[in-house]
Design a protein around this motif. Structure first.
Motif, PDB file in Angstrom:
ATOM      1  N   CYS A 146     -45.926  25.005   3.785  1.00  0.00           N
ATOM      2  CA  CYS A 146     -45.762  23.590   3.476  1.00  0.00           C
ATOM      3  C   CYS A 146     -44.468  23.024   4.050  1.00  0.00           C
ATOM      4  CB  CYS A 146     -45.851  23.340   1.980  1.00  0.00           C
ATOM      5  SG  CYS A 146     -44.620  24.212   0.994  1.00  0.00           S
ATOM      6  N   ASP A 147     -43.394  23.813   4.046  1.00  0.00           N
ATOM      7  CA  ASP A 147     -42.137  23.316   4.607  1.00  0.00           C
ATOM      8  C   ASP A 147     -42.247  23.103   6.107  1.00  0.00           C
ATOM      9  OD1 ASP A 147     -42.343  26.101   4.871  1.00  0.00           O
ATOM     10  OD2 ASP A 147     -40.173  26.379   4.885  1.00  0.00           O
ATOM     11  N   ASP A 148     -42.942  23.997   6.801  1.00  0.00           N
ATOM     12  CA  ASP A 148     -43.147  23.827   8.243  1.00  0.00           C
ATOM     13  C   ASP A 148     -43.975  22.581   8.530  1.00  0.00           C
ATOM     14  OD1 ASP A 148     -41.812  26.254   8.744  1.00  0.00           O
ATOM     15  OD2 ASP A 148     -43.667  27.377   8.471  1.00  0.00           O
ATOM     16  N   ASP A 202     -40.343  20.471  -7.281  1.00  0.00           N
ATOM     17  CA  ASP A 202     -40.361  21.473  -8.346  1.00  0.00           C
ATOM     18  C   ASP A 202     -41.554  21.112  -9.216  1.00  0.00           C
ATOM     19  OD1 ASP A 202     -39.993  23.123 -10.501  1.00  0.00           O
ATOM     20  OD2 ASP A 202     -38.021  22.362 -11.025  1.00  0.00           O
ATOM     21  N   SER A 203     -42.696  21.755  -8.997  1.00  0.00           N
ATOM     22  CA  SER A 203     -43.925  21.336  -9.669  1.00  0.00           C
ATOM     23  C   SER A 203     -44.068  21.847 -11.103  1.00  0.00           C
ATOM     24  CB  SER A 203     -45.146  21.760  -8.855  1.00  0.00           C
ATOM     25  OG  SER A 203     -45.208  23.151  -8.722  1.00  0.00           O
ATOM     26  N   VAL A 204     -43.371  22.931 -11.449  1.00  0.00           N
ATOM     27  CA  VAL A 204     -43.526  23.478 -12.801  1.00  0.00           C
ATOM     28  C   VAL A 204     -42.211  23.645 -13.554  1.00  0.00           C
ATOM     29  CG1 VAL A 204     -45.711  24.634 -12.347  1.00  0.00           C
ATOM     30  CG2 VAL A 204     -43.585  25.827 -11.901  1.00  0.00           C
ATOM     31  N   GLY A 205     -41.098  23.271 -12.950  1.00  0.00           N
ATOM     32  CA  GLY A 205     -39.822  23.316 -13.641  1.00  0.00           C
ATOM     33  C   GLY A 205     -39.021  24.593 -13.480  1.00  0.00           C
ATOM     34  N   ASN A 206     -39.350  25.411 -12.480  1.00  0.00           N
ATOM     35  CA  ASN A 206     -38.576  26.644 -12.293  1.00  0.00           C
ATOM     36  C   ASN A 206     -38.108  26.852 -10.856  1.00  0.00           C
ATOM     37  OD1 ASN A 206     -40.961  27.279 -11.083  1.00  0.00           O
ATOM     38  ND2 ASN A 206     -41.306  29.178 -12.194  1.00  0.00           N
ATOM     39  N   GLY A 207     -37.892  25.790 -10.138  1.00  0.00           N
ATOM     40  CA  GLY A 207     -37.399  25.888  -8.762  1.00  0.00           C
ATOM     41  C   GLY A 207     -38.330  25.168  -7.794  1.00  0.00           C
ATOM     42  N   PHE A 208     -37.820  24.849  -6.645  1.00  0.00           N
ATOM     43  CA  PHE A 208     -38.586  24.087  -5.666  1.00  0.00           C
ATOM     44  C   PHE A 208     -39.620  24.985  -5.008  1.00  0.00           C
ATOM     45  CE2 PHE A 208     -34.703  21.762  -6.347  1.00  0.00           C
ATOM     46  CZ  PHE A 208     -35.228  20.513  -6.647  1.00  0.00           C
ATOM     47  N   ASP A 209     -40.896  24.595  -5.147  1.00  0.00           N
ATOM     48  CA  ASP A 209     -41.985  25.447  -4.685  1.00  0.00           C
ATOM     49  C   ASP A 209     -42.963  24.752  -3.744  1.00  0.00           C
ATOM     50  OD1 ASP A 209     -43.119  23.761  -6.534  1.00  0.00           O
ATOM     51  OD2 ASP A 209     -43.715  25.332  -7.917  1.00  0.00           O
TER      52      ASP A 209
END
Length: 86
Positions: free
Chosen positions: A17-19, A41-48
């Motif tokens: 996704c980043d690419d 951060d979709s779930v609250g534990n870091g950027f995913d």
């Protein structure tokens, strides 16, 4: 541009996704369109997740673009937090 979506039976693309976001943002900017990358951060534990967005002068709004999604344009992403790059 035709996006390839079928990566094999039952498999979903992941980790790119980043690419995709960087490429999409770069293409928008090369065309003179204001754009940036959004880290999610979709779930609250870091950027995913990452996607790009582009500014529409005609509509006066940002349009989200996630080329890793089945529905890549114009949706609102539900998430815990974001960082806007660029």
């Amino acid at each position: 541009v035709k996006m390839v979506k079928d990566y094999g039976a039952g498999l979903r693309p992941s980790g790119d996704c980043d690419d995709h976001a960087l490429l999409c943002t770069s293409l928008y900017r090369a065309l003179g369109i204001k754009a940036n990358v959004i880290l999610v951060d979709s779930v609250g534990n870091g950027f995913d997740h990452a996607y790009s967005r582009a500014w529409s002068d005609k509509l006066g709004i940002w349009i989200n673009c996630d080329t890793t999604s089945d529905y890549p344009l114009g949706w609102e992403y539900s998430h815990k937090g974001t960082i806007i790059i660029g």
